[in-house]
Write an enzyme that holds these catalytic residues in place. Sequence first.
Site, PDB file in Angstrom:
ATOM      1  N   VAL A 222       0.840  -1.193   0.000  1.00 30.35           N
ATOM      2  CA  VAL A 222       0.000   0.000   0.000  1.00 30.35           C
ATOM      3  C   VAL A 222       0.878   1.248   0.000  1.00 30.35           C
ATOM      4  CG1 VAL A 222      -2.042  -1.029   1.057  1.00 30.35           C
ATOM      5  CG2 VAL A 222      -0.199  -0.156   2.521  1.00 30.35           C
ATOM      6  N   ARG A 224       4.127   2.464  -2.467  1.00 32.54           N
ATOM      7  CA  ARG A 224       4.269   2.941  -3.839  1.00 32.54           C
ATOM      8  C   ARG A 224       4.539   1.739  -4.732  1.00 32.54           C
ATOM      9  NH1 ARG A 224       1.775   6.541  -2.935  1.00 32.54           N
ATOM     10  NH2 ARG A 224       2.177   8.778  -3.060  1.00 32.54           N
ATOM     11  N   ASP A 248      -2.202  -2.673  -4.083  1.00 30.11           N
ATOM     12  CA  ASP A 248      -3.114  -1.546  -4.273  1.00 30.11           C
ATOM     13  C   ASP A 248      -2.449  -0.425  -5.058  1.00 30.11           C
ATOM     14  OD1 ASP A 248      -5.685  -0.207  -3.697  1.00 30.11           O
ATOM     15  OD2 ASP A 248      -4.447   1.173  -2.530  1.00 30.11           O
ATOM     16  N   GLU A 253       0.098   3.288 -13.464  1.00 32.19           N
ATOM     17  CA  GLU A 253      -1.335   3.344 -13.161  1.00 32.19           C
ATOM     18  C   GLU A 253      -2.031   4.266 -14.158  1.00 32.19           C
ATOM     19  OE1 GLU A 253      -1.995   4.396  -9.083  1.00 32.19           O
ATOM     20  OE2 GLU A 253      -0.707   2.813  -8.306  1.00 32.19           O
ATOM     21  N   HIS A 272      -5.666   1.339  -6.403  1.00 30.13           N
ATOM     22  CA  HIS A 272      -5.129   2.460  -5.621  1.00 30.13           C
ATOM     23  C   HIS A 272      -6.249   3.150  -4.838  1.00 30.13           C
ATOM     24  CE1 HIS A 272      -1.592   5.536  -5.529  1.00 30.13           C
ATOM     25  NE2 HIS A 272      -2.232   5.505  -4.369  1.00 30.13           N
ATOM     26  N   SER A 274      -6.911   2.225  -1.291  1.00 27.56           N
ATOM     27  CA  SER A 274      -6.860   1.844   0.122  1.00 27.56           C
ATOM     28  C   SER A 274      -7.114   3.011   1.070  1.00 27.56           C
ATOM     29  CB  SER A 274      -5.511   1.191   0.451  1.00 27.56           C
ATOM     30  OG  SER A 274      -4.442   2.080   0.200  1.00 27.56           O
TER      31      SER A 274
END
Length: 315
Positions: A222, A224, A248, A253, A272, A274
């Site tokens: 969680v 990078r 996550d 991305e 992404h 969380s």
Amino acid sequence: MTMPTLLVLDAEPPPRLGRLTGRVRIVHADESTLAERLPDADVLLVWDFRSQAVRRAWPGGGPRPRWVHTASAGVDHLMCPELAGSDTVVTNARGVFDRPIAEYVAALVLAMAKDLPRTLELQRERTWRHRESLRVAGTRACVVGSGPIGRAVAGTLKALGVTTALVGRAARSGVHGPEDLDRLLARADWVVAAAPLTDETRGMFDARRFGVMQPSARFVNVGRGQLVVETDLAKALSDRWVAGAALDVFEHEPLGPDSPLWQVPGLIVSPHMSGDTVGWRDELGEQFVELYERWAAGEPLPNVVDKKRGYVPGH
């Protein structure tokens, strides 16, 4: 007296800054206009914290804002040598995401321990298949990253009965240093990456580190995406070096539909999210307004980032 200019690198929905009406001149920019508007800004609010526009625009000519605030915990999307070497103060959104991310990690740990992904698959197949699941209490976790998010994760896992070791940049009371990491990984049932992205942490979870872990271990990131060598994690899962993982955050991305990560056995993929609970954008906007009021009053700012290290020191 000239009204200060606040430049906002926009994202949808925009921030709610109503309390600043009449106290600051607000100018909006996107990736195409940021560079031309930077020289006129006293303050830059990076609301679009997934953009790399600041890194590209900052090295240009002209004055630069005295203060930059990013509506995120990480600052790697901002940093370039020119910003790191300047007198500009950089602050982040420390404090907004700690508890939500800790809850999310706990949910992933419980989901993997209780085999919930497989339960949902079997339900869709209308298949009744009894299995045994894992008890979480009494297991061990290694949380890498000793900032507020890592500490919140460790505290939440401890509440579940998990014996938790916290690893930071340097050893201190309650925190292990990097020299203990491999030893702790070898004993951990759960490994949680919650570290900032720096030169030291980039790619730290690679084939060697996954090889150190127990075959029964589960890995969660969680922090990078660039903390993990994704191809090494995929191989570790496929070859059963580790029992499962949840990501996550990702190197690139959003994760494209053709990414092989979607099909890796034992991997939970989430977009992404969380730290993003209902109302999180309002919290980020309120936090910035409070910081702005302190800045305008000449008071010291909290959450000041050490631009060389890439995070807020002192934790």
